[in-house]
Design an enzyme around this catalytic site. Sequence first.
Site, PDB file in Angstrom:
ATOM      1  N   LYS A   1     -72.303 -30.861  58.177  1.00  0.00           N
ATOM      2  CA  LYS A   1     -71.836 -29.796  59.042  1.00  0.00           C
ATOM      3  C   LYS A   1     -70.393 -29.430  58.765  1.00  0.00           C
ATOM      4  CE  LYS A   1     -70.908 -32.697  63.167  1.00  0.00           C
ATOM      5  NZ  LYS A   1     -71.579 -33.974  63.276  1.00  0.00           N
TER       6      LYS A   1
ATOM      7  N   LYS B   1     -62.859 -40.087  53.191  1.00  0.00           N
ATOM      8  CA  LYS B   1     -62.149 -39.181  54.092  1.00  0.00           C
ATOM      9  C   LYS B   1     -60.666 -39.122  53.791  1.00  0.00           C
ATOM     10  CE  LYS B   1     -65.201 -38.772  58.049  1.00  0.00           C
ATOM     11  NZ  LYS B   1     -65.351 -38.969  59.506  1.00  0.00           N
TER      12      LYS B   1
ATOM     13  N   LYS C   1     -75.555 -35.118  50.628  1.00  0.00           N
ATOM     14  CA  LYS C   1     -76.143 -34.977  51.959  1.00  0.00           C
ATOM     15  C   LYS C   1     -75.715 -33.637  52.573  1.00  0.00           C
ATOM     16  CE  LYS C   1     -75.841 -37.202  56.460  1.00  0.00           C
ATOM     17  NZ  LYS C   1     -75.421 -38.322  57.288  1.00  0.00           N
TER      18      LYS C   1
END
Length: 335
Positions: free
Chosen positions: A202, A117, A199
Amino acid sequence: MEFNKDKKIVFSGVQPSGMLTIGNYLGAIKNWKTLEENYNCIYCVVNEHAITVRQDPAELRKRTYETLAIFIASGLDPEKNLFFVQSHVPAHAELAWVLNCYTMFGELSRMTQFKDKSAKHSDNINAGLFTYPVLMAADILLYNASLVPVGMDQKQHIEITRDIAKRFNEAYSETFTIPEPYFMESGTKICSLTDPTKKMSKSDENENSRISLMDSRDDIIRKFKRAVTDSGTEVKFEEGKDGINNLMNIYSCLTGKTIKEIEKEFEGKGYGEFKLAVGEACADSLSGLQAEFNRLMADKSYLENVMKNGSDYANYLANKMMSKVYRKLGFLQIK
Ligand code: TRP
């Protein structure tokens, strides 16, 4: 709402940071229904985790309702499961502070999600992003959860939660239950439609990489048609054919058919026909959920009522734990 003392506690959290995808649904939420009867289940909308990356306030507010509505529309019974919003229970932030003092800088620096991140949001590597796992540990430990249903990507977060809990227990005597990750057998990982080695997410910039739970029938069918597959032709599950394997996996979750049955069903048929079948099955199986979701979103007062009842009980449970923790720490408590 009252928990049954003979049943173990399950805790999971979902960030209200985007419309959930079929990855979240097939890989997690849909399977939570099977836990309802045998455990005391707690599902939390973790809005405090969400602000570790920038969120638009109006959007965050809307997503908070939506996340709860998805839980309920997925068939989870609000009478049997405890649902609440993290910021409605101040003990999460309070325990996180305490646990911060029992978590080492070095161990947080090794978290792969933090590294990923901070690479992705290099303009906003804030302290909250760094201590994200500590807040997550607080979520879980506050309720003495034994099982945490999560995807493989959260394994490291459960490990650090266990380490923090053990460290505290060793310093102050038995306080927290040591939780275990719970990887549900039917909830295999659903991958991106545009890059099946990743993966499904969203928050991926590419809309075509995912099926959002609220996508229209046309969009669902179009996205599956365009899903990346290899140059083969046979609908067969094979090592290295990530794209087709992912679609077979999705089709299997949607229909309950095994991989073998799917191979048989599409023997002699091409990828095109198979992709269309996956799209149609997906649109069909989401249509009930979508209708229920829309009905719930039109009834905010009902959703608020669920949040209110949930946070009342969650506050009661969490405050009991906080009081125990403060007593052990030597924090004076005045009544
Ligand atoms: N980190 C989790 C995720 O992104 C969300 C989360 C927050 C969570 N607190 C939790 C999951 C506690 C399980 C238990 O998926």
